[in-house]
Design a protein around this motif. Structure first.
Motif, short mmCIF file in Angstrom:
data_model
loop_
_atom_site.label_atom_id
_atom_site.label_comp_id
_atom_site.label_asym_id
_atom_site.label_seq_id
_atom_site.Cartn_x
_atom_site.Cartn_y
_atom_site.Cartn_z
N PRO A 204 13.92 -38.86 3.29
CA PRO A 204 12.77 -38.26 4.00
C PRO A 204 13.09 -37.79 5.41
O PRO A 204 12.48 -36.84 5.89
N ALA A 205 14.06 -38.41 6.07
CA ALA A 205 14.41 -37.99 7.42
C ALA A 205 15.01 -36.58 7.42
O ALA A 205 14.71 -35.77 8.31
N GLN A 206 15.84 -36.29 6.41
CA GLN A 206 16.42 -34.96 6.31
C GLN A 206 15.35 -33.91 5.98
O GLN A 206 15.38 -32.80 6.52
N VAL A 207 14.45 -34.28 5.10
CA VAL A 207 13.34 -33.37 4.77
C VAL A 207 12.52 -33.07 6.00
O VAL A 207 12.20 -31.90 6.29
N GLN A 208 12.20 -34.10 6.77
CA GLN A 208 11.38 -33.90 7.97
C GLN A 208 12.11 -33.06 9.00
O GLN A 208 11.49 -32.27 9.72
N SER A 209 13.42 -33.19 9.07
CA SER A 209 14.20 -32.38 9.98
C SER A 209 14.07 -30.89 9.64
O SER A 209 13.89 -30.04 10.52
N ARG A 210 14.13 -30.58 8.35
CA ARG A 210 13.97 -29.19 7.91
C ARG A 210 12.56 -28.69 8.21
O ARG A 210 12.37 -27.56 8.68
N VAL A 211 11.56 -29.52 7.90
CA VAL A 211 10.16 -29.13 8.12
C VAL A 211 9.89 -28.87 9.59
O VAL A 211 9.23 -27.87 9.95
N ALA A 212 10.40 -29.73 10.46
CA ALA A 212 10.17 -29.57 11.89
C ALA A 212 10.77 -28.26 12.40
O ALA A 212 10.16 -27.56 13.22
N LYS A 213 11.94 -27.92 11.90
CA LYS A 213 12.57 -26.67 12.34
C LYS A 213 11.79 -25.46 11.80
O LYS A 213 11.62 -24.46 12.51
N TYR A 214 11.29 -25.57 10.58
CA TYR A 214 10.46 -24.48 10.03
C TYR A 214 9.21 -24.28 10.87
O TYR A 214 8.84 -23.14 11.19
N GLN A 215 8.55 -25.37 11.23
CA GLN A 215 7.35 -25.26 12.06
C GLN A 215 7.66 -24.64 13.41
O GLN A 215 6.87 -23.85 13.94
N GLU A 216 8.81 -24.97 13.95
CA GLU A 216 9.23 -24.37 15.22
C GLU A 216 9.47 -22.86 15.07
O GLU A 216 9.06 -22.07 15.92
N PHE A 217 10.08 -22.46 13.95
CA PHE A 217 10.44 -21.06 13.77
C PHE A 217 9.23 -20.19 13.42
O PHE A 217 9.16 -19.03 13.86
N VAL A 218 8.28 -20.70 12.65
CA VAL A 218 7.09 -19.87 12.40
C VAL A 218 6.30 -19.67 13.69
O VAL A 218 5.66 -18.63 13.88
N ALA A 219 6.38 -20.65 14.59
CA ALA A 219 5.71 -20.50 15.88
C ALA A 219 6.35 -19.37 16.69
O ALA A 219 5.65 -18.64 17.41
N VAL A 220 7.66 -19.21 16.56
CA VAL A 220 8.34 -18.11 17.24
C VAL A 220 7.80 -16.77 16.74
O VAL A 220 7.62 -15.83 17.51
N PHE A 221 7.49 -16.71 15.44
CA PHE A 221 6.98 -15.47 14.84
C PHE A 221 5.47 -15.34 14.98
O PHE A 221 4.90 -14.30 14.62
N GLY A 222 4.81 -16.39 15.44
CA GLY A 222 3.37 -16.32 15.65
C GLY A 222 2.54 -16.38 14.39
O GLY A 222 1.47 -15.77 14.32
#
Length: 231
Positions: A204-222
């Motif tokens: 689950p830690a690896q999954v959460q790492s991916r999810v957190a980065k995805y959330q960061e990147f969609v924020a870049v795109f708005g």
């Protein structure tokens, strides 16, 4: 109008049509500045131009559905790439002790580049002789005999990652591309890339790492992250 003037005008117009090329989907969705923001410590090997060049060979990628879906797909791809390559820092797999394990001699073509030649390379760490063969056949390069092209040519490296994203289901049931454009959620992209080891409570830690980065990147795109983020 005199025939000579008409011919001259037609030739001029054809010249304009020849040299004015439409901007690629990559240029509409991702800017150089956004790429730099997402990967501030990346290895210089992973160029923006290499990515945009590779994207032009996969017309549906980040170019299917609404503007939001296009941006969500690109964010999902880049988030998984970030995780797989340590933020685009690593070009090759770091654990050299496992290099010899990626040769499947049951394949009729064997491992012509050598027993230990098919270790992970590139943004999604392409590995195994059969994946080098399949990816090479798809993008039109002999990666089975020349696997190191993935570590020495930026466009080739990005193309192998996009090959996997757009054509392979891995341990999942759909390609990562289809997971995003069919609104199955970011979690399904994780399942298709490394679900056998990470999903269903595997890591689950690896999954959460991916999810957190995805959330960061969609924020870049708005745009929003959508639902079904985990697996």
């Amino acid at each position: 109008m005199a025939r000579s003037r008409l011919v001259t005008l037609v030739v001029a117009l054809l010249g304009v049509l020849t040299f004015v090329q439409p901007a690629s989907a990559a240029q509409f969705v991702l800017t150089q500045a956004q790429f730099d923001q997402m990967f501030p410590s990346r290895n210089s090997f992973y160029t923006y131009s290499g990515l945009t060049s590779a994207m032009s060979a996969f017309g549906a990628f980040a170019n299917t559905g609404s503007d939001t879906v296009k941006k969500q797909e690109l964010a999902a791809f880049l988030a998984n790439v970030h995780h797989e390559s340590g933020g685009l820092v690593h070009i090759v797999e770091q654990d050299t002790s496992v290099y010899w394990t990626y040769c499947d001699w049951s394949q009729s073509y064997g491992c012509p580049a050598g027993q230990s030649a098919y270790y992970g390379r590139g943004p999604i760490q392409l590995s195994w002789n059969f994946n080098y063969k399949a990816a090479g056949d798809y993008i039109g390069q002999d990666l089975l005999n020349n696997p190191n092209l993935v570590a020495t040519n930026a466009t080739t490296a990005w193309k192998t990652a996009l090959w996997y994203w757009n054509t392979q289901t891995g341990p999942g049931t759909m390609t990562p591309h289809n997971a995003m454009v069919d609104s199955r959620g970011f979690g399904e992209t994780i399942r298709s890339i490394n679900g056998a080891k990470e999903c269903n409570g595997g890591n689950p830690a690896q999954v959460q790492s991916r999810v957190a980065k995805y959330q960061e990147f969609v924020a870049v795109f708005g745009v929003s992250a959508g639902s079904n983020l985990s697996c």
